[in-house]
Design a protein around this motif. Structure first.
Motif, PDB file in Angstrom:
ATOM      1  N   THR A 140      -6.335  -4.432 -11.999  1.00 28.01           N
ATOM      2  CA  THR A 140      -7.298  -5.387 -11.446  1.00 28.01           C
ATOM      3  C   THR A 140      -6.674  -6.338 -10.420  1.00 28.01           C
ATOM      4  N   GLU A 170       0.817  -1.215   0.000  1.00 27.19           N
ATOM      5  CA  GLU A 170       0.000   0.000   0.000  1.00 27.19           C
ATOM      6  C   GLU A 170       0.853   1.269   0.000  1.00 27.19           C
ATOM      7  N   ARG A 216      -8.228   2.783  -6.803  1.00 23.60           N
ATOM      8  CA  ARG A 216      -9.103   2.510  -7.945  1.00 23.60           C
ATOM      9  C   ARG A 216      -8.610   3.189  -9.214  1.00 23.60           C
ATOM     10  N   GLU A 253      -9.848  -0.247  -0.855  1.00 23.53           N
ATOM     11  CA  GLU A 253      -9.981  -0.583  -2.274  1.00 23.53           C
ATOM     12  C   GLU A 253     -10.170   0.678  -3.115  1.00 23.53           C
ATOM     13  N   GLY A 312      -7.405  -7.909  -1.087  1.00 28.78           N
ATOM     14  CA  GLY A 312      -8.440  -8.784  -0.541  1.00 28.78           C
ATOM     15  C   GLY A 312      -7.851 -10.009   0.135  1.00 28.78           C
ATOM     16  N   PRO A 365      -6.865  -4.906  -6.122  1.00 35.31           N
ATOM     17  CA  PRO A 365      -7.915  -5.257  -5.159  1.00 35.31           C
ATOM     18  C   PRO A 365      -7.919  -6.736  -4.793  1.00 35.31           C
ATOM     19  N   GLN A 366      -7.478  -7.595  -5.719  1.00 35.19           N
ATOM     20  CA  GLN A 366      -7.418  -9.018  -5.392  1.00 35.19           C
ATOM     21  C   GLN A 366      -6.345  -9.300  -4.344  1.00 35.19           C
ATOM     22  N   ARG A 409     -12.728  -1.874   4.541  1.00 34.76           N
ATOM     23  CA  ARG A 409     -12.214  -2.575   3.363  1.00 34.76           C
ATOM     24  C   ARG A 409     -12.518  -1.787   2.089  1.00 34.76           C
ATOM     25  N   GLU A 410     -13.734  -1.255   2.006  1.00 39.17           N
ATOM     26  CA  GLU A 410     -14.111  -0.446   0.843  1.00 39.17           C
ATOM     27  C   GLU A 410     -13.171   0.750   0.692  1.00 39.17           C
TER      28      GLU A 410
END
Length: 219
Positions: A147, A93, A142, A138, A154, A150-151, A134-135
């Motif tokens: 792609t 991050e 964005r 993510e 997660g 976020p995986q 969590r939102e």
């Protein structure tokens, strides 16, 4: 796997029948079934009973399951193992937030503000807010349009959440403080201050580390 790649099959596409795979690969039925079983465990293939075998969703669920087991398996060192997972997530991050801080669009800032407001409302009502948290993370990345991000996030999120629930470490003693630290991240992003955004994120992770260590000492 090579057959799937060679034929350009995508998630949801049907695989050849067992007989066809035996002919195409020149192997026995038992070998085909063992291969499919292994690929199913990796989420590369999906068996729909009564319908056939299809290319799977190719999710990172097997990685999350493996990391969760690895963390819980060493009961004497699970705090250290969980700390290692948090360290990797923070490193990921920190690099990502440096990339987005200077260019994050206004619509993403607005979405982050909305997520923080939902977190704040739940905190003041005495309710936990893991989904909103969590939102938030993510939404942070964005705008990168990656792609895989976020995986991967997660995966780390799911491992932490599952281990924390098993060990009883998922209680946040200062939810208002958690909201405040998320708001500080948004404030730095709004100023497009790369260094402050990274520092705000680091302060947030230091608090999570401290929370886990204190909870573990009380166990």
């Amino acid at each position: 796997m090579q057959l799937i790649l060679d034929r350009g099959l995508r998630p949801g596409d049907p695989l050849p029948t067992e007989n066809d795979l035996m002919d195409d690969l020149g192997v026995s039925r038992n070998s085909v079934r063992e291969a499919l079983k292994a690929l199913r465990a990796l989420d590369i293939v999906e068996v729909r009973h009564g319908h056939g075998t299809y290319v799977g969703k190719l999710s990172l669920t097997p990685l999350a399951d493996g990391l969760t087991f690895r963390t819980l398996q060493g009961s004497e060192n699970d705090v250290r193992a969980l700390g290692e997972i948090l360290e990797v997530r923070e490193a990921l991050e920190a690099g990502l937030i440096r990339r987005v801080a200077a260019t994050i669009p206004d619509e993403d800032l607005a979405a982050l503000d909305a997520a923080v407001r939902k977190m704040d409302a739940k905190a003041r009502a005495g309710e936990p807010f893991p989904d909103e948290d969590r939102e938030f993370h993510e939404l942070l990345y964005r705008s990168l349009g990656n792609t895989l991000v976020p995986q991967l996030l997660g995966v780390f999120w799911n491992v932490f959440d599952r281990v924390a629930q098993v060990r009883g470490w998922n209680h946040d003693p200062s939810p208002i403080g958690t909201v405040r630290r998320h708001r500080a991240i948004v404030a730095a992003l709004r100023r497009h201050d790369v260094e402050e955004a990274e520092q705000a994120l680091a302060r947030h992770f230091r608090t999570i580390d401290s929370r886990v260590e204190k909870a573990a000492r009380r166990r």
